[in-house]
Motif scaffolding. Structure first.
Motif, short mmCIF file in Angstrom:
data_model
loop_
_atom_site.label_atom_id
_atom_site.label_comp_id
_atom_site.label_asym_id
_atom_site.label_seq_id
_atom_site.Cartn_x
_atom_site.Cartn_y
_atom_site.Cartn_z
N TYR A 1 -3.44 42.79 8.45
CA TYR A 1 -2.00 41.86 9.25
C TYR A 1 -1.30 41.85 8.23
O TYR A 1 -2.29 40.85 7.66
N GLY B 1 -4.76 49.17 19.11
CA GLY B 1 -4.69 48.07 18.74
C GLY B 1 -4.44 47.49 17.30
O GLY B 1 -4.38 45.80 17.76
N ALA B 2 -3.38 48.41 16.99
CA ALA B 2 -2.72 47.89 16.19
C ALA B 2 -1.01 46.87 17.07
O ALA B 2 -0.83 47.15 17.97
N SER B 3 -0.02 46.11 15.66
CA SER B 3 0.37 46.04 16.52
C SER B 3 1.66 45.64 15.75
O SER B 3 1.07 45.27 14.61
N ALA C 1 -5.89 51.55 13.03
CA ALA C 1 -6.58 50.61 14.38
C ALA C 1 -6.63 49.23 13.79
O ALA C 1 -7.04 48.64 12.80
N ASN C 2 -6.09 47.85 14.81
CA ASN C 2 -6.47 46.54 14.67
C ASN C 2 -5.32 46.41 13.22
O ASN C 2 -6.01 45.26 13.29
N ALA D 1 -6.64 50.05 8.61
CA ALA D 1 -7.90 49.26 9.51
C ALA D 1 -7.40 48.13 9.38
O ALA D 1 -7.80 47.11 8.99
N GLY D 2 -7.62 47.43 9.87
CA GLY D 2 -7.82 45.66 10.54
C GLY D 2 -6.99 44.83 9.46
O GLY D 2 -7.45 43.87 9.51
N GLY E 1 -1.36 45.26 11.64
CA GLY E 1 -0.19 45.06 12.37
C GLY E 1 0.68 44.50 10.95
O GLY E 1 -0.05 45.05 10.00
N GLU F 1 -3.55 52.09 26.07
CA GLU F 1 -3.27 50.43 25.81
C GLU F 1 -2.05 50.31 24.58
O GLU F 1 -1.52 49.42 23.80
N GLY G 1 -0.74 50.98 20.36
CA GLY G 1 -0.94 49.48 19.82
C GLY G 1 0.24 49.56 20.27
O GLY G 1 1.03 49.79 21.55
#
Length: 344
Positions: A283, A239-241, A264-265, A280-281, A267, A205, A222
């Protein structure tokens, strides 16, 4: 004798209107030997400036001979290989790092990045999009979209299948360049023009856009958006960006320093210094209100995230009770799993 910024001999694909669709340069040069270019001036009439010169078989043959006589055996061997090419052959010379003016020039600059000859933001790419035609990338190479239906029909009539892998301006990097010392689980997720540093692992991914990449080593699970560069030993979790200049980041150049972790997830829309973590989570954007904590966990100030941009040793987290985004000194640097990052 003037210096030359970049130089490459390649072959490519044109459509029926004689327009370039793509160009492959197996061995591009940054700041080539002036004597190499002097042969070009004499053999093909290069007059200076930035130019993409389509060569005849005879011109390629002459270049091979003259380069060999001048002691450029490596370059001569590529010219020999191109002598009988069924594809058009192009010699692209960039006297200066100016805005690209043709498809071969644009492709040379993307190759310079993926060959690790320049790092992201190390070459002028302004105006590149109109020079990259949107084409069908197939198991038979680049195909003009207007010619695609006929090519598909001809393939079927001959009991074959013309497989269309994508329709895009950018091809996947590994069809042109495979950097040493990397692992890429899904090659379609790394565009030509990505800079993938030694020791980088890109999981299924993970994604790296053009003019972006990693210093390496690092684990990418990510998204690394256009213009973003990730420092040595930094990981981007599943899932990070990262926010690129093409996806809402404006003119802010986003980067991650060394030893950073995007959970994870998570950003970021701000550049991070060294040894920073975003949990994580979470942004972070430039306008996110952040409570700055002291060593005892007390709030000493509330700032916008942009005020913390580029600073090192920060841990960003969300308070599970109040929901406030908080920042405190990151006491533990990120240590890479050496077993996961081996590439031999």
């Amino acid at each position: 004798m003037s210096t030359i910024f970049a130089f490459a001999l390649g072959c490519g694909t044109k459509n029926r209107d004689d327009n370039w669709l793509e160009v492959f340069y197996p061995d591009p040069y940054l700041n080539p030997d002036p004597k190499l270019i002097e042969v070009v001036r004499e053999e093909v009439g290069y007059q200076g400036g930035n130019a993409a010169l389509e060569l005849t078989h005879r011109q390629v043959q002459h270049l091979a001979r003259e380069w060999r006589e001048a002691g450029f055996e490596h370059e001569a061997s590529y010219a020999v290989a191109f002598q009988e090419s069924e594809r058009p052959v192009v010699l692209t010379i960039l006297e200066t790092d100016a805005e690209p003016a043709s498809t071969p020039e644009a492709y040379l600059k993307l190759h310079l990045l993926s060959h690790r000859l320049v790092k992201p933001h190390g070459v002028v790419l302004s105006g590149i999009f109109p020079l990259l035609p949107n084409v069908a990338w197939t198991n038979e190479g680049a195909v003009d979209l207007e010619e695609l239906p006929e090519r598909q029909l001809l393939a079927r009539l001959n009991g074959k299948l013309l497989e269309v892998n994508s329709v895009d301006k950018f091809p996947k990097m590994t069809d042109y360049v495979i950097p040493t010392g990397v692992r890429i689980a899904d090659t379609a997720r790394v565009r030509l023009g990505a800079y993938v540093g030694e020791g980088t692992t890109i999981m299924h991914e993970g994604f790296i856009n053009f003019n972006a990449g990693t210093e390496g080593p690092g684990m990418i699970e990510g998204r690394i958006s256009a213009g973003v560069f990730v420092g040595k030993g930094s990981d981007i979790g599943g899932g990070a960006s990262t926010m690129g200049t093409l996806s809402g980041g404006g003119n802010i150049v986003i980067s991650l320093g060394e030893g950073c972790l995007l959970g994870a997830n998570a950003g970021t829309g701000i550049p991070l210094g060294d040894r920073c973590t975003i949990e994580a989570g979470l942004y972070i954007t430039s306008g996110t209100k952040v409570e700055v904590l002291d060593e005892n966990g007390g709030v000493v100030d509330t700032v916008k995230a942009r005020d913390l941009a580029g600073k090192s040793d920060l841990l960003f987290r969300r308070n599970s009770e109040s929901g406030a985004v908080q920042c405190r000194t990151n006491k533990s640097a990120i240590a890479l799993n050496e077993e996961l990052h081996k590439h031999n």
